[in-house]
Design a protein around this motif. Structure first.
Motif, PDB file in Angstrom:
ATOM      1  N   HIS A   4       0.899  -1.183  -0.068  1.00 13.49           N
ATOM      2  CA  HIS A   4      -0.015   0.105   0.130  1.00 13.49           C
ATOM      3  C   HIS A   4       0.751   1.195   0.156  1.00 13.49           C
ATOM      4  CE1 HIS A   4      -4.097   1.909   1.093  1.00 13.49           C
ATOM      5  NE2 HIS A   4      -3.435   2.749   0.600  1.00 13.49           N
ATOM      6  N   GLN A   5       1.096   1.798  -1.089  1.00 13.54           N
ATOM      7  CA  GLN A   5       1.713   3.106  -1.299  1.00 13.54           C
ATOM      8  C   GLN A   5       0.965   4.268  -0.748  1.00 13.54           C
ATOM      9  OE1 GLN A   5       2.698   1.682  -5.727  1.00 13.54           O
ATOM     10  NE2 GLN A   5       4.056   3.456  -5.241  1.00 13.54           N
ATOM     11  N   ILE A   6       1.624   5.234   0.061  1.00 11.33           N
ATOM     12  CA  ILE A   6       0.996   6.200   0.174  1.00 11.33           C
ATOM     13  C   ILE A   6       1.821   7.573  -0.048  1.00 11.33           C
ATOM     14  CG2 ILE A   6      -0.164   7.521   2.194  1.00 11.33           C
ATOM     15  CD1 ILE A   6      -0.438   5.102   3.555  1.00 11.33           C
ATOM     16  N   ALA A   7       1.240   8.264  -1.056  1.00 12.82           N
ATOM     17  CA  ALA A   7       2.144   9.381  -1.668  1.00 12.82           C
ATOM     18  C   ALA A   7       1.398  10.671  -0.911  1.00 12.82           C
ATOM     19  CB  ALA A   7       2.252   9.454  -3.022  1.00 12.82           C
ATOM     20  N   ILE A   8       2.052  11.862  -1.395  1.00  9.52           N
ATOM     21  CA  ILE A   8       1.444  12.994  -0.882  1.00  9.52           C
ATOM     22  C   ILE A   8       1.428  13.989  -2.168  1.00  9.52           C
ATOM     23  CG2 ILE A   8       2.068  15.175   0.656  1.00  9.52           C
ATOM     24  CD1 ILE A   8       3.777  13.322   2.481  1.00  9.52           C
ATOM     25  N   ASN A   9       0.424  14.627  -2.243  1.00  9.15           N
ATOM     26  CA  ASN A   9       0.192  15.246  -3.753  1.00  9.15           C
ATOM     27  C   ASN A   9       1.031  16.706  -3.795  1.00  9.15           C
ATOM     28  OD1 ASN A   9      -1.234  16.688  -1.876  1.00  9.15           O
ATOM     29  ND2 ASN A   9      -3.052  17.095  -3.031  1.00  9.15           N
ATOM     30  N   SER A  10       1.584  17.018  -2.774  1.00  9.84           N
ATOM     31  CA  SER A  10       2.353  18.115  -2.807  1.00  9.84           C
ATOM     32  C   SER A  10       3.915  17.897  -2.477  1.00  9.84           C
ATOM     33  CB  SER A  10       1.791  19.487  -2.081  1.00  9.84           C
ATOM     34  OG  SER A  10       1.830  18.622  -0.700  1.00  9.84           O
ATOM     35  N   ASP A  11       4.385  16.672  -2.678  1.00 12.73           N
ATOM     36  CA  ASP A  11       5.691  16.233  -1.934  1.00 12.73           C
ATOM     37  C   ASP A  11       6.921  16.851  -3.248  1.00 12.73           C
ATOM     38  OD1 ASP A  11       8.025  14.937  -0.904  1.00 12.73           O
ATOM     39  OD2 ASP A  11       6.564  13.253  -0.387  1.00 12.73           O
ATOM     40  N   TYR A  12       7.663  17.575  -2.816  1.00 15.49           N
ATOM     41  CA  TYR A  12       8.765  18.064  -3.597  1.00 15.49           C
ATOM     42  C   TYR A  12       9.834  16.734  -3.719  1.00 15.49           C
ATOM     43  CZ  TYR A  12       6.731  22.600  -4.692  1.00 15.49           C
ATOM     44  OH  TYR A  12       6.125  23.906  -5.298  1.00 15.49           O
ATOM     45  N   PHE A  13       9.979  16.123  -2.560  1.00 13.18           N
ATOM     46  CA  PHE A  13      11.068  15.448  -2.291  1.00 13.18           C
ATOM     47  C   PHE A  13      11.044  13.863  -3.212  1.00 13.18           C
ATOM     48  CE2 PHE A  13      14.311  14.235   1.115  1.00 13.18           C
ATOM     49  CZ  PHE A  13      15.294  14.929   0.497  1.00 13.18           C
ATOM     50  N   PHE A  14       9.545  13.286  -2.938  1.00 11.99           N
ATOM     51  CA  PHE A  14       9.351  12.133  -3.449  1.00 11.99           C
ATOM     52  C   PHE A  14       8.166  12.431  -4.208  1.00 11.99           C
ATOM     53  CE2 PHE A  14      12.161  10.402  -0.122  1.00 11.99           C
ATOM     54  CZ  PHE A  14      13.048   9.353  -0.591  1.00 11.99           C
ATOM     55  N   ILE A  15       8.341  12.717  -5.275  1.00  7.81           N
ATOM     56  CA  ILE A  15       7.058  13.496  -5.835  1.00  7.81           C
ATOM     57  C   ILE A  15       5.872  12.411  -6.345  1.00  7.81           C
ATOM     58  CG2 ILE A  15       8.493  15.424  -7.308  1.00  7.81           C
ATOM     59  CD1 ILE A  15       8.540  13.839  -9.674  1.00  7.81           C
ATOM     60  N   PRO A  16       4.672  12.666  -6.094  1.00  7.01           N
ATOM     61  CA  PRO A  16       3.622  11.752  -6.434  1.00  7.01           C
ATOM     62  C   PRO A  16       3.615  11.139  -7.807  1.00  7.01           C
ATOM     63  CG  PRO A  16       2.879  13.991  -6.344  1.00  7.01           C
ATOM     64  CD  PRO A  16       4.331  14.009  -5.883  1.00  7.01           C
ATOM     65  N   GLU A  17       4.108  11.781  -9.001  1.00  6.85           N
ATOM     66  CA  GLU A  17       4.034  11.326 -10.291  1.00  6.85           C
ATOM     67  C   GLU A  17       4.944   9.927 -10.488  1.00  6.85           C
ATOM     68  OE1 GLU A  17       3.112  15.501 -10.533  1.00  6.85           O
ATOM     69  OE2 GLU A  17       4.474  14.445  -9.513  1.00  6.85           O
ATOM     70  N   GLU A  18       5.935  10.020  -9.639  1.00  4.87           N
ATOM     71  CA  GLU A  18       6.859   8.800  -9.809  1.00  4.87           C
ATOM     72  C   GLU A  18       6.112   7.775  -8.991  1.00  4.87           C
ATOM     73  OE1 GLU A  18       9.688   8.345 -11.287  1.00  4.87           O
ATOM     74  OE2 GLU A  18       9.610  10.093 -12.039  1.00  4.87           O
ATOM     75  N   ASN A  19       5.494   7.775  -7.900  1.00  2.00           N
ATOM     76  CA  ASN A  19       4.636   6.916  -7.009  1.00  2.00           C
ATOM     77  C   ASN A  19       3.566   6.138  -7.882  1.00  2.00           C
ATOM     78  OD1 ASN A  19       5.266   6.141  -3.857  1.00  2.00           O
ATOM     79  ND2 ASN A  19       5.954   8.296  -4.469  1.00  2.00           N
ATOM     80  N   ARG A  20       3.003   7.140  -8.593  1.00  2.65           N
ATOM     81  CA  ARG A  20       1.774   6.758  -9.381  1.00  2.65           C
ATOM     82  C   ARG A  20       2.516   5.670 -10.408  1.00  2.65           C
ATOM     83  NH1 ARG A  20       0.223  12.579 -10.111  1.00  2.65           N
ATOM     84  NH2 ARG A  20      -0.733  13.224  -8.239  1.00  2.65           N
ATOM     85  N   LYS A  21       3.519   6.110 -11.236  1.00  2.00           N
ATOM     86  CA  LYS A  21       4.356   5.282 -12.243  1.00  2.00           C
ATOM     87  C   LYS A  21       4.566   3.713 -11.428  1.00  2.00           C
ATOM     88  CE  LYS A  21       6.429   8.995 -14.742  1.00  2.00           C
ATOM     89  NZ  LYS A  21       7.723   9.683 -15.172  1.00  2.00           N
ATOM     90  N   THR A  22       4.936   3.878 -10.454  1.00  3.83           N
ATOM     91  CA  THR A  22       5.498   2.577  -9.643  1.00  3.83           C
ATOM     92  C   THR A  22       4.212   1.728  -9.522  1.00  3.83           C
ATOM     93  OG1 THR A  22       7.450   3.799  -8.603  1.00  3.83           O
ATOM     94  CG2 THR A  22       6.363   1.437  -7.729  1.00  3.83           C
ATOM     95  N   HIS A  23       3.093   2.449  -8.970  1.00  3.95           N
ATOM     96  CA  HIS A  23       1.832   1.775  -8.795  1.00  3.95           C
ATOM     97  C   HIS A  23       1.193   1.187 -10.134  1.00  3.95           C
ATOM     98  CE1 HIS A  23      -2.105   0.890  -7.056  1.00  3.95           C
ATOM     99  NE2 HIS A  23      -2.726   1.698  -8.219  1.00  3.95           N
TER     100      HIS A  23
END
Length: 324
Positions: A261-280
């Motif tokens: 269960h990946q949990i991202a933050i939509n405003s994260d500048y450090f681990f950007i959510p776009e990269e998490n979505r790609k991984t998902h």
């Protein structure tokens, strides 16, 4: 619960030797080991093993009647060796560039085995701690029921690696290395919107409020953190997933028995959510147990330490289990 009196009331710092005589310290919260499902919590860059109780940095998430309920779970948190929480200067690590998150994950698994734990209900962590959670999954894909990486990803990006370099240069060249590196880091952990909303460009006694806030955080960390610890923790960020290829990730998705269960933050500048979505999306093609959530916040990376209501809502279905 009939045996609630077995809850651990004090959480002393304990230590075992792992690897090549590395002292691994840890704390246990909640039910004694071997009496309940085990949750491992991995701390972030400036964190430590004290995750619950009066001074616990994640006490809004972990404790009696909290989402990770210490009446139902055994919660274990290791200190990353060299983080300085044990107060022993002799345990500091000077050869920090020889360490990686893979090495730390392996030490955590060895530590778990030495205290009699081979299977985990969950491993959870934010930022660096979440990266180590990924690494623990890669090392033992069938030993964890839930892998919950928060505000992180399975592999460091060029943006992250670049910022680690800037931090490393500050830490090795500044007159006040911890203080000055922290100023830079805090700007990465928040967002322009967050700071503007908080401070409104207000000035007091010759300093803008944002300047006072940054200087305060620099001073605060300088007082409690070892330079060797900061160098190590910062370096570990860029090693997240350094040996993992995309093919390795896909093979892991097929092999693992864990619910990720990946949990991202939509405003994260450090681990950007776009990269998490790609991984998902990559994982979801091969494993229908992959889950993804985003915290909606103006506060950026640090939202995993701020937006407790949202995080608790996301995590509650996972940790609402029946125990005997």
């Amino acid at each position: 619960m009939s045996d609630v009196f077995n809850i651990i009331e004090s959480n002393p710092l304990q230590a075992i030797l792992v690897g090549n005589d590395v002292e691994l310290s840890y704390q246990v919260f909640g039910r004694p080991i071997a009496t309940a499902p085990v949750v491992v919590v991995n701390h972030a860059l400036t964190g430590n093993s004290n995750v619950s109780g009066k001074n616990g940095w994640w006490k809004s998430l972990i404790g009696e009647k909290e989402v990770i309920d210490t009446e139902k779970f055994t919660v274990i948190c290791f200190n990353i060796p060299g983080n300085g929480f044990d107060g022993k200067v002799e345990n500091s690590i000077d050869n920090y560039k020889e360490y990686s998150t893979t090495v730390i994950a392996a030490l955590f698994w060895e530590g778990l085995e030495k205290i009699g734990v081979n299977q985990l209900f969950a491993v959870i962590g934010g930022s660096l701690g979440g990266g180590i959670a990924w690494e623990m999954g890669f090392l033992k894909p069938k030993a964890i029921q839930f892998i919950i990486p928060i505000a992180t990803n399975y592999k460091a990006t060029d943006w992250l690696i670049g910022n680690v370099l800037v931090q490393d240069q500050i830490l090795n060249n500044s007159i006040r290395p911890i203080h000055d590196a922290r100023l830079h880091a805090m700007l990465l952990y928040r967002t322009p919107h967050s700071l503007q909303t908080k401070f409104l460009a207000e000035e007091k006694e010759g300093l803008f409020q944002v300047e006072s806030w940054l200087l305060h955080h620099g001073n605060k960390l300088e007082e409690r953190f070892l330079l060797s610890s900061y160098k190590l923790m910062n370096h570990l960020l860029k090693t997240i997933g350094q040996s993992i290829t995309e093919n390795d990730l896909l093979a892991f998705a097929v092999e693992t028995k864990a619910v990720i269960h990946q949990i991202a933050i939509n405003s994260d500048y450090f681990f950007i959510p776009e990269e998490n979505r790609k991984t998902h999306q990559k994982l979801k093609m091969l494993n229908d147990k992959i889950q993804y959530s985003e915290i909606d916040s103006i506060h950026g990376h640090d939202a995993f330490l701020i937006e407790y209501e949202q995080l608790n809502t996301i995590l509650k279905p996972i940790f609402t289990i029946q125990t005997n």
